[in-house]
Design a protein around this motif. Structure first.
Motif, mmCIF file in Angstrom:
data_model
loop_
_atom_site.group_PDB
_atom_site.id
_atom_site.type_symbol
_atom_site.label_atom_id
_atom_site.label_comp_id
_atom_site.label_asym_id
_atom_site.label_seq_id
_atom_site.Cartn_x
_atom_site.Cartn_y
_atom_site.Cartn_z
ATOM 1 N N PHE A 24 23.814 43.632 34.438
ATOM 2 C CA PHE A 24 24.071 45.042 35.253
ATOM 3 C C PHE A 24 24.487 46.019 34.187
ATOM 4 O O PHE A 24 25.463 45.449 33.465
ATOM 5 N N PRO A 25 24.072 47.318 34.100
ATOM 6 C CA PRO A 25 23.093 47.795 34.991
ATOM 7 C C PRO A 25 21.593 47.455 34.399
ATOM 8 O O PRO A 25 20.591 47.870 34.993
ATOM 9 N N LYS A 26 21.635 46.827 33.304
ATOM 10 C CA LYS A 26 20.270 46.403 32.778
ATOM 11 C C LYS A 26 20.352 44.937 32.065
ATOM 12 O O LYS A 26 21.641 44.495 31.675
ATOM 13 N N PRO A 27 19.002 44.363 32.047
ATOM 14 C CA PRO A 27 19.055 42.986 31.336
ATOM 15 C C PRO A 27 19.828 42.929 30.073
ATOM 16 O O PRO A 27 19.642 43.680 29.228
ATOM 17 N N GLY A 28 20.683 41.810 29.873
ATOM 18 C CA GLY A 28 21.476 41.600 28.607
ATOM 19 C C GLY A 28 22.803 42.103 28.642
ATOM 20 O O GLY A 28 23.588 41.816 27.581
ATOM 21 N N ILE A 29 23.191 43.088 29.693
ATOM 22 C CA ILE A 29 24.530 43.468 29.541
ATOM 23 C C ILE A 29 25.167 42.765 30.746
ATOM 24 O O ILE A 29 24.828 42.314 31.613
ATOM 25 N N LYS A 30 26.348 42.397 30.332
ATOM 26 C CA LYS A 30 27.247 41.804 30.960
ATOM 27 C C LYS A 30 28.727 42.700 31.399
ATOM 28 O O LYS A 30 29.447 43.023 30.560
ATOM 29 N N PHE A 31 28.621 43.123 32.620
ATOM 30 C CA PHE A 31 29.067 44.372 33.069
ATOM 31 C C PHE A 31 30.525 43.716 33.437
ATOM 32 O O PHE A 31 30.816 42.931 34.172
ATOM 33 N N GLN A 32 31.512 44.513 32.983
ATOM 34 C CA GLN A 32 33.180 44.046 33.101
ATOM 35 C C GLN A 32 33.475 44.909 34.408
ATOM 36 O O GLN A 32 33.800 46.091 34.256
ATOM 37 N N ASP A 33 33.561 44.368 35.608
ATOM 38 C CA ASP A 33 33.977 44.929 36.660
ATOM 39 C C ASP A 33 35.293 44.914 37.082
ATOM 40 O O ASP A 33 35.801 44.025 37.461
ATOM 41 N N ILE A 34 35.972 45.988 36.890
ATOM 42 C CA ILE A 34 37.407 46.052 36.986
ATOM 43 C C ILE A 34 37.635 46.487 38.728
ATOM 44 O O ILE A 34 39.039 46.346 39.144
ATOM 45 N N THR A 35 36.833 46.506 39.459
ATOM 46 C CA THR A 35 37.133 46.726 40.992
ATOM 47 C C THR A 35 37.769 45.455 41.456
ATOM 48 O O THR A 35 38.635 45.469 42.451
ATOM 49 N N THR A 36 37.441 44.224 41.084
ATOM 50 C CA THR A 36 38.268 43.188 41.528
ATOM 51 C C THR A 36 39.629 43.078 41.177
ATOM 52 O O THR A 36 40.472 42.654 41.929
ATOM 53 N N LEU A 37 39.968 43.604 40.073
ATOM 54 C CA LEU A 37 41.290 43.829 39.492
ATOM 55 C C LEU A 37 42.099 44.642 40.661
ATOM 56 O O LEU A 37 43.023 44.475 40.964
ATOM 57 N N LEU A 38 41.536 45.862 41.105
ATOM 58 C CA LEU A 38 41.942 46.679 41.899
ATOM 59 C C LEU A 38 42.477 46.440 43.184
ATOM 60 O O LEU A 38 43.106 46.918 43.974
ATOM 61 N N LEU A 39 41.776 45.157 43.574
ATOM 62 C CA LEU A 39 41.650 44.628 44.899
ATOM 63 C C LEU A 39 42.961 43.797 44.869
ATOM 64 O O LEU A 39 43.522 43.124 46.171
ATOM 65 N N GLN A 40 43.669 43.473 43.805
ATOM 66 C CA GLN A 40 44.715 42.602 43.610
ATOM 67 C C GLN A 40 46.004 43.545 43.200
ATOM 68 O O GLN A 40 46.159 43.560 42.109
ATOM 69 N N PRO A 41 46.813 44.264 44.378
ATOM 70 C CA PRO A 41 47.943 44.965 43.902
ATOM 71 C C PRO A 41 48.906 44.262 42.782
ATOM 72 O O PRO A 41 49.232 45.243 42.018
ATOM 73 N N LYS A 42 49.206 42.983 43.036
ATOM 74 C CA LYS A 42 50.156 42.700 41.911
ATOM 75 C C LYS A 42 49.468 42.686 40.557
ATOM 76 O O LYS A 42 50.174 43.043 39.564
ATOM 77 N N VAL A 43 48.310 42.503 40.492
ATOM 78 C CA VAL A 43 47.556 42.393 39.118
ATOM 79 C C VAL A 43 47.417 43.942 38.624
ATOM 80 O O VAL A 43 47.471 44.245 37.355
ATOM 81 N N PHE A 44 46.958 44.666 39.639
ATOM 82 C CA PHE A 44 47.133 46.116 39.155
ATOM 83 C C PHE A 44 48.135 46.723 38.880
ATOM 84 O O PHE A 44 48.352 47.569 37.766
ATOM 85 N N ARG A 45 49.115 46.351 39.366
ATOM 86 C CA ARG A 45 50.666 46.833 39.117
ATOM 87 C C ARG A 45 51.143 46.020 37.770
ATOM 88 O O ARG A 45 51.614 46.914 36.906
ATOM 89 N N ASP A 46 50.831 45.023 37.454
ATOM 90 C CA ASP A 46 50.858 44.347 36.047
ATOM 91 C C ASP A 46 50.250 45.016 34.984
ATOM 92 O O ASP A 46 50.876 45.401 33.956
ATOM 93 N N THR A 47 48.968 45.511 35.224
ATOM 94 C CA THR A 47 48.527 46.326 34.165
ATOM 95 C C THR A 47 48.850 47.589 34.223
ATOM 96 O O THR A 47 49.030 47.760 32.835
ATOM 97 N N ILE A 48 49.337 48.356 34.988
ATOM 98 C CA ILE A 48 49.978 49.755 34.920
ATOM 99 C C ILE A 48 51.360 49.433 34.136
ATOM 100 O O ILE A 48 51.759 49.901 33.083
ATOM 101 N N ASP A 49 52.161 48.382 34.698
ATOM 102 C CA ASP A 49 53.595 47.816 34.055
ATOM 103 C C ASP A 49 53.389 47.813 32.595
ATOM 104 O O ASP A 49 54.115 48.286 31.723
ATOM 105 N N LEU A 50 52.264 47.208 31.953
ATOM 106 C CA LEU A 50 52.098 46.568 30.723
ATOM 107 C C LEU A 50 51.999 47.964 29.763
ATOM 108 O O LEU A 50 52.735 48.223 28.697
ATOM 109 N N PHE A 51 51.163 48.961 30.257
ATOM 110 C CA PHE A 51 51.046 50.067 29.631
ATOM 111 C C PHE A 51 52.354 50.940 29.615
ATOM 112 O O PHE A 51 52.849 51.498 28.627
#
Length: 182
Positions: A24-51
């Motif tokens: 996705f979006p074409k053959p050979g690409i491994k799309f890194q989908d961050i929407t699954t990170l955003l569905l987890q408030p603790k993980v999203f908070r961890d991401t922001i906190d580290l930055f």
């Protein structure tokens, strides 16, 4: 204060929360989908906190978010460190007067735009995006900021695709990433 073990656990949670979608979006690409990170408030908070922990005492006055996923991470970081958020947009998305920077992609060229007057000479800027691949968009964002006299402190991304050598394209500009793609 967080220990090294706490940071490592957060990075592990962040890495494991990113969904990889093959061909996705074409053959050979491994799309890194961050929407699954955003569905987890603790993980999203961890991401922001580290930055935030990294940038809170660096005198940064501008957080420049690259369209579109830089818009997700940039505003909460900017608020937490007391900086303004400046969107770096694709062509014809910003009203008013803009400056632009053309950059090359694997399959052609694109352009990035920023409002005239959004960033003043001498300001210290952080460029944020979700991912660095070839480095073209980060370079374009840095070039726009430097055109108006800002000093780019660092580029920051959640994910790096090291096999695409984007880090090399940035030259001597520092790059901070939380996780490398598997």
């Amino acid at each position: 204060m967080a220990t090294q073990d706490d940071a490592d656990l957060r990075l592990t949670r962040i890495a494991s929360s990113i969904r990889v979608i093959p061909d996705f979006p074409k053959p050979g690409i491994k799309f890194q989908d961050i929407t699954t990170l955003l569905l987890q408030p603790k993980v999203f908070r961890d991401t922001i906190d580290l930055f935030v922990a990294r940038y809170k005492d660096k005198g940064i006055s501008v957080v420049a978010g690259v369209e579109a996923r830089g818009f997700i991470f940039g505003p909460p970081i900017a608020l937490a460190i007391g900086a303004k958020f400046v969107p770096m947009r694709k062509p014809n998305k910003l009203p008013g007067k803009v400056i632009s920077e053309e950059y090359s992609l694997e399959y052609g060229t694109d352009r990035m735009e920023m409002h005239v007057g959004a960033v003043e000479p001498g300001e210290k800027a952080l460029v944020i995006d979700d991912l660095i691949a070839t480095g073209g968009t980060l370079c374009a964002a840095m070039n726009l900021l430097e055109k108006v006299g800002a000093a780019v402190v660092e580029c920051a991304c959640v994910i790096e695709l090291p096999e695409l050598n984007g880090r090399k394209r940035l030259g001597d500009k520092p790059l901070f990433v939380l996780v490398k793609a598997a």
